[in-house]
Design a protein around this motif. Structure first.
Motif, short mmCIF file in Angstrom:
data_model
loop_
_atom_site.label_atom_id
_atom_site.label_comp_id
_atom_site.label_asym_id
_atom_site.label_seq_id
_atom_site.Cartn_x
_atom_site.Cartn_y
_atom_site.Cartn_z
N TYR A 148 -1.11 -2.84 -7.54
CA TYR A 148 -1.94 -3.28 -6.41
C TYR A 148 -1.62 -2.53 -5.13
O TYR A 148 -2.25 -2.73 -4.11
CB TYR A 148 -1.77 -4.79 -6.18
CG TYR A 148 -2.31 -5.60 -7.32
CD1 TYR A 148 -3.69 -5.79 -7.45
CD2 TYR A 148 -1.47 -6.14 -8.29
CE1 TYR A 148 -4.21 -6.52 -8.51
CE2 TYR A 148 -1.98 -6.86 -9.35
CZ TYR A 148 -3.35 -7.05 -9.47
OH TYR A 148 -3.86 -7.75 -10.51
N SER A 150 -1.62 0.32 -2.44
CA SER A 150 -2.44 1.48 -2.06
C SER A 150 -2.10 1.86 -0.63
O SER A 150 -1.51 1.07 0.10
CB SER A 150 -3.93 1.17 -2.22
OG SER A 150 -4.30 0.16 -1.34
N TRP A 152 -2.66 1.51 2.43
CA TRP A 152 -3.55 0.64 3.20
C TRP A 152 -3.95 1.19 4.56
O TRP A 152 -5.05 0.98 5.01
CB TRP A 152 -2.89 -0.74 3.39
CG TRP A 152 -2.89 -1.54 2.13
CD1 TRP A 152 -4.00 -1.99 1.45
CD2 TRP A 152 -1.76 -1.98 1.38
NE1 TRP A 152 -3.61 -2.68 0.33
CE2 TRP A 152 -2.25 -2.70 0.26
CE3 TRP A 152 -0.39 -1.86 1.55
CZ2 TRP A 152 -1.41 -3.27 -0.67
CZ3 TRP A 152 0.44 -2.44 0.62
CH2 TRP A 152 -0.05 -3.13 -0.49
N GLU A 155 -6.96 3.82 4.28
CA GLU A 155 -8.26 3.59 3.66
C GLU A 155 -9.20 2.84 4.58
O GLU A 155 -8.81 1.91 5.27
CB GLU A 155 -8.07 2.83 2.34
CG GLU A 155 -7.66 3.79 1.26
CD GLU A 155 -7.35 3.13 -0.06
OE1 GLU A 155 -7.61 1.92 -0.19
OE2 GLU A 155 -6.85 3.84 -0.94
N GLY A 157 -11.47 0.69 4.14
CA GLY A 157 -11.66 -0.74 3.96
C GLY A 157 -10.49 -1.58 4.44
O GLY A 157 -10.65 -2.75 4.80
N SER A 158 -9.29 -1.00 4.43
CA SER A 158 -8.12 -1.85 4.69
C SER A 158 -7.36 -1.50 5.96
O SER A 158 -6.52 -2.28 6.40
CB SER A 158 -7.17 -1.77 3.49
OG SER A 158 -6.78 -0.43 3.29
N ILE A 161 -7.65 -4.13 8.86
CA ILE A 161 -7.02 -5.40 8.50
C ILE A 161 -5.50 -5.25 8.54
O ILE A 161 -4.78 -6.11 9.07
CB ILE A 161 -7.48 -5.83 7.09
CG1 ILE A 161 -9.00 -5.99 7.08
CG2 ILE A 161 -6.80 -7.11 6.65
CD1 ILE A 161 -9.60 -6.20 5.72
N THR A 162 -5.01 -4.13 7.99
CA THR A 162 -3.57 -3.90 7.99
C THR A 162 -3.02 -3.87 9.41
O THR A 162 -2.01 -4.51 9.72
CB THR A 162 -3.25 -2.56 7.29
OG1 THR A 162 -3.96 -2.52 6.06
CG2 THR A 162 -1.77 -2.41 7.03
N SER A 248 -12.85 3.69 11.41
CA SER A 248 -12.81 2.32 10.93
C SER A 248 -11.82 1.47 11.72
O SER A 248 -11.82 0.26 11.61
CB SER A 248 -12.46 2.28 9.44
OG SER A 248 -11.18 2.82 9.24
N THR A 249 -10.92 2.09 12.51
CA THR A 249 -10.01 1.28 13.30
C THR A 249 -10.29 1.42 14.79
O THR A 249 -9.50 1.03 15.63
CB THR A 249 -8.54 1.67 13.04
OG1 THR A 249 -8.40 3.07 13.25
CG2 THR A 249 -8.13 1.36 11.63
#
Lengths: 304, 415
Positions: A148, A150, A152, A155, A157-158, A161-162, A248-249
């Motif tokens: 699980y 990756s 984070w 990426e 997508g993450s 959130i990270t 994305s961030t």
């Protein structure tokens, strides 16, 4: 008889008012003014009215990144709201339990990260999560969760959130302390009376403690909101000002930095930057205003 | 009352004292924080030997803060006498705002070829505002030990390159030390490093500026197509790997090649790494090779300089053989742009400099003119090139996105 001017009040207020006006109020007003100007090659400003705002909100070259930053900023805030504050509440509730051993030590350890510099936090977490040298993959492997893992932070997508969770980890101590203080202020006799009446701890929490600390929870929420919409440093220190992967961030703070100061070959534009800063200010102002109007007014305060 | 007067006198006196202390000291603004000791211990003393009595102070600001803090100081009139210039638009912008002096015909300028001056001229090439100092060259570093162990020859063509990478991968090592977390290297050390072979260097670059070519043309898409083949060669988790991670990885001998800028020579020398360099492989054997030989540092004069005469004396020295030699050999990996003949001592630096003899030089694709617009093409290229390397974007989409942004900023500029 004429009342004498209360000189002592003026004297005591003067330092704070002076410093606040010079370093906070005046720059803010000047920023609002600057947003209505544009500058040419020679650096001279000329008045353009609302055109900077129109560009940011309607020209796709600008509006795409502005709305993207805005949406990311809301996600960033929601994660704080949904993760940081409930965890803060739970931790505070446990800490305020009678007879909990090492309560002081826990309190200190949980509060400690808030004192560290964001740059250090960003650096440490980047190392912990690094797929090359980080410990996280090894730790996950020990409990059989290796697959699980990756990268984070890398990426789309993450990554956001990270980063939000890293920020939660750092700042959870602040809501915890505020709520903890509020819980300690709940009078002992009310709780004892409830026990005598046969109420369970669970019921006491929901029906006595929680309503009494609601104003504090409201305060924590609005502090989180203001903090998150002004956020910049963690993202900048981990992802740089072009907030990758693929923006994305990117949040309002990084967008403002790129616009105002410029970044790499992007040449900074103080007037456009001021417009972005003004929009940030308006977002925060609206949020705080809405909070005061809809929430703060309706909160019931109990006379204790 | 008396105390107020006293305080005022004191203030005046201290201001005057500060004034006399700085009179005659030429201050250099720069972003090369790393080179501070070198300037103070080697370059400035060498200048002072020839020009006794002139005080020079090297006062650098961190690279990321340099542009904004310099602009603030220039506007406020507190900037130093000599200004280290970034190439192209950042400096051009300063010149347009009247923050840099015209340098045409000044002593020292005659030692530079026209190609070196382009980065610090007005678009029409008529006015120069900074003296060229140094360029950086791009290519690949390779791990000599690993290449020897696995019996790999230094690749000259792209098929040889990929065969070598597959061999390294099969041996269980990471072929290419590269990550995309910081994004900039995806453009500066990859796209504009390997691309010139596809778009024929200056020919392709000038065609773009003239509007005769598009990013969606095959010669530009080809560069991104090469990069899309790199995704499985970069090691796992490359999307979260920073530039420093890649440097470490290569220095520790964990990777085969490192897409490089010559400024890294000093770093790997310090780490005791045994490495060599090769230019970007060409499509097939016998093709003309192109290298990214990027004009990176220049020096200009502040029109409001307090010691203008001394500043010009220093500038003339910057154009001299002595400076070219000292700078190339002491600041390893930065190559003097002047016409002087210099013998380079560092073996890898010499290797890279020698590519100029066989390969045609070009600058970074987007550095001149193309970067104008919102958002700047440089930043857009960081973004799409990283995504191509991560395998999240196709080469065609990358080209289409850059072309669309380019057309838009061009249309805006025409307005």
């Amino acid at each position: 008889m004429m009342k004498r001017l209360p000189w002592h009040i003026v004297l005591f207020l003067a330092p704070a008012v002076l410093i606040y006006s010079v370093f906070s109020a005046l720059p803010l007003i000047d920023t609002l003014r600057l947003g209505f100007y544009t500058s040419n090659d020679a650096g001279q400003h000329s008045f353009v009215g609302l055109s900077n705002y129109l560009t940011i909100l309607t020209d796709p070259a600008w509006s795409t990144s502005f709305w993207n930053a805005m949406a990311n900023n809301f996600k960033f805030f929601l994660i704080h709201l949904l993760v940081q504050n409930p965890i803060g509440l739970i931790l505070a509730t446990f800490l305020s339990l009678k007879g909990l051993k090492f309560a002081r030590q826990y309190r200190t350890f949980i509060f400690l990260p808030t004192l560290l510099s964001v740059v250090i936090i960003g650096f440490i977490w980047q190392l912990i999560l690094s797929p090359l040298w980080g410990v996280s993959e090894g730790l996950m492997a020990k409990v059989g969760l290796e697959e699980y893992f990756s990268p984070w932070l890398g990426e789309e997508g993450s990554a956001l959130i990270t980063l939000a969770l890293i920020s939660v980890w750092q700042f959870v101590g602040i809501p915890m302390m505020l709520i903890y203080a509020a819980l300690l202020a709940v009078p002992e006799d009310i709780i004892e009376a409830a026990y005598v009446e046969g109420a369970s701890s669970w019921r006491i929490f929901w029906e006595i403690k929680l309503p009494l600390i609601l104003p504090t929870l409201g305060l924590v929420t609005i502090l989180t909101y203001v903090g998150n919409f002004n956020a910049f440093d963690l993202i900048y220190s981990v992802k740089g000002a072009i907030a990758g992967p693929n923006y994305s961030t990117d949040i309002l703070g990084t967008l403002f930095y790129r616009t105002f100061f410029g970044y790499q070959s992007q040449i900074g534009s103080p007037t456009m930057g001021a417009a972005v800063a003004t929009l940030m200010f308006l977002v925060i102002l609206c949020g705080v205003g809405a909070y005061f109007y809809f929430v703060q007014r309706k909160l019931t305060r109990y006379e204790l | 009352m008396h105390t107020v007067l006293k305080a005022r006198h004191l203030l005046l006196a201290s201001l005057l004292a500060a004034g006399t202390a700085s009179a005659g000291t030429v201050t250099i603004e720069s972003w090369r924080v790393d080179d501070k000791t070198l300037w103070e211990e080697v370059l400035i003393p060498a200048f002072q030997k020839k020009n006794p009595g002139i005080q020079i102070k090297f006062s650098p600001t961190a690279p990321t803060e340099y542009d904004s803090s310099l602009t603030a100081r220039l506007t406020g009139g507190t900037a130093g006498d000599l200004i280290t210039c970034r190439p192209f638009d950042v400096s051009l912008n300063l010149f347009k705002k009247g923050h840099l002096e015209k340098l045409d015909g000044k002593a020292g300028m005659e030692h530079f070829p026209a190609s070196a001056k382009v980065a610090w001229q007005t678009d029409d090439g008529k006015t120069a505002f900074c003296m060229p100092m140094a360029s950086v060259i791009h290519g690949f570093f390779y791990n000599k030990k690993m290449f020897k162990e696995l019996g790999i020859q230094v690749p000259k063509t792209q098929p040889e390159f990929y065969a070598a990478m597959e061999k390294i991968k099969a041996a269980g090592k990471t072929p290419i030390a590269l990550g995309t977390a910081d994004q900039w290297e995806s453009n500066q050390t990859v796209f504009t490093n390997i691309g010139p072979n596809d778009w024929k260097g200056e020919e392709g670059r000038k065609a773009l500026i003239a509007g005769k070519a598009k990013f969606t043309d095959p010669q530009f898409v080809a560069a991104w197509t090469q990069m899309s083949k790199w995704t499985p060669l970069m090691g796992k988790g490359a999307s979260a790997q920073t530039y420093a991670d890649s440097q470490n990885m290569f220095a520790m001998g964990k990777a085969g090649v490192y897409p490089a800028g010559s400024w890294d020579i000093g770093y790997f020398n310090k780490e005791g790494m045994d490495f060599g360099a090769f230019p970007p492989p060409v499509a097939k054997s016998g093709d003309q090779c192109y290298i990214s030989d990027h004009t990176d540092i220049g020096m200009g004069v502040n029109p409001k300089a307090k010691n203008k005469a001394e500043a010009y004396k220093f500038l003339a020295w910057l154009g001299s053989q002595e400076f070219a030699d000292l700078y190339t050999n002491k600041v390893t990996g930065f190559f003097s742009l002047s016409n002087h003949l210099i013998s380079v001592q560092d073996p890898v630096a010499k290797q890279m400099l020698d590519w100029r003899k066989t390969c045609k030089s070009t600058i970074r694709l987007n550095a001149q003119i193309l970067n104008r617009g919102e958002p700047a093409m440089e930043n857009a290229l960081w973004n799409v090139s990283s995504q191509v390397l991560n395998g999240k974007m196709t080469p065609k989409d990358a080209a289409a996105q850059i072309q669309a942004g380019f057309e838009k900023s061009r249309a805006n500029a025409a307005k």
